[in-house]
Design an enzyme around this catalytic site. Sequence first.
Site, short mmCIF file in Angstrom:
data_model
loop_
_atom_site.label_atom_id
_atom_site.label_comp_id
_atom_site.label_asym_id
_atom_site.label_seq_id
_atom_site.Cartn_x
_atom_site.Cartn_y
_atom_site.Cartn_z
N GLY A 32 0.82 -1.20 0.00
CA GLY A 32 0.00 0.00 0.00
C GLY A 32 0.86 1.25 0.00
N SER A 33 0.30 2.32 0.48
CA SER A 33 0.98 3.60 0.43
C SER A 33 2.12 3.65 1.45
CB SER A 33 -0.01 4.73 0.71
OG SER A 33 -0.38 4.74 2.09
N THR A 34 3.08 4.53 1.18
CA THR A 34 4.20 4.71 2.10
C THR A 34 3.72 5.21 3.46
OG1 THR A 34 5.64 5.17 0.22
CG2 THR A 34 6.43 5.84 2.39
N GLU A 35 2.77 6.14 3.45
CA GLU A 35 2.26 6.70 4.70
C GLU A 35 1.63 5.60 5.56
OE1 GLU A 35 -1.05 9.94 6.30
OE2 GLU A 35 -0.60 9.79 4.16
N GLY A 75 2.14 2.43 5.26
CA GLY A 75 3.17 1.45 5.58
C GLY A 75 3.98 1.83 6.81
N CYS A 95 2.84 0.07 -8.23
CA CYS A 95 3.82 0.46 -7.20
C CYS A 95 5.13 0.95 -7.80
CB CYS A 95 4.10 -0.73 -6.28
SG CYS A 95 2.67 -1.20 -5.30
N GLU A 102 5.59 -3.51 1.12
CA GLU A 102 5.78 -3.16 -0.29
C GLU A 102 5.04 -1.84 -0.50
OE1 GLU A 102 4.75 -4.33 -4.88
OE2 GLU A 102 3.63 -5.26 -3.23
#
Length: 330
Positions: A250-253, A255, A306, A272
């Site tokens: 998913g998103s970095t935030e 994650g 991604c 990821e």
Amino acid sequence: MDAIDNYLSDHGISAEQVRLLRRPVDHWIGGAAVQQGEPLPVFEPSTGVQLCAAQEGGAEMVDAAVRAAQAALTDPDWAGLRPLDRQALILKLADVLEAHDEELALIESVDVGKPVAVAQEVDIGGSLDVLRYFAGLACRCEGRAGPMAAYPASHFGMTLKAPVGVVGAIVPWNFPLQTLIWKTAAALAAGCTLVIKPSEITPLSALRFAELATEAGFPAGVINVVNGTGPVTGVALVAHPAVAKITFTGSTEAGRRVGKVAMENMKRVTLELGGKSPVLVTARADLDLAVEGVVNGIFFNSGQVCDAGSRVIVQSAIHDDFLARLVERT
């Protein structure tokens, strides 16, 4: 027949398929459908009209699913399988999914908003390849035996590999089934059990996958699905003390938050996350091929990938020529 039914009918989707798409989206716990929780609307992207509803599975549903997965870890019907048996079962699952490939592609198309042909070739075809690959690894989870450097030659050390335990798998919306399969196939090959949280935006294929896995012969509790949002269901799954491993895409935030909660409980965790992957084009490149690569890298799946190539770094000597070709192709 309402607006969404008319839309689906106009695109050649049969009444039977419409019923499949529009049924309530249950949780799947211990080998059976469970209905509980506040409704979460699921929208058809092309029209923005509500297609059906899922349920918000909070901590209670997550706990029930984790308990089912824990029980399956020691169930002789799963824990007692030889690696060859797990391999055969994963291959059987691939065969069952392949027999339903058109149906699964339709579900992904309507739920995500991608062409059926792309869903069938990329999402479903890729899922089958991954299942068959990991099926072969079920027999290769091998330990090791040999001498130890700090002990006499008469001593030897031995390592044995065992399932980690219950795996919590959090799946994004852009490739719902394929990403689910990446996580599930590896866990099953190792003899683990799973609690899967699909995206609340695209929950349809996860439920159908769980049903088909049961049809393929997986024991109750090995594969569980709990629907819900990240802040409610996702957090409950990551924080659950009996979940040994978290795999998140998913998103970095999001994650960062997942990783923080997982580490507070000393869980194994794989993240990821999204990227801003650059494409490098040099003067030695075949510019027509480079243009096709750049276009595919950013426009495939509407750019919702991604590793989407969202930046292009071009050698100055070919910059103008390349840019003109890229604009024309775009």
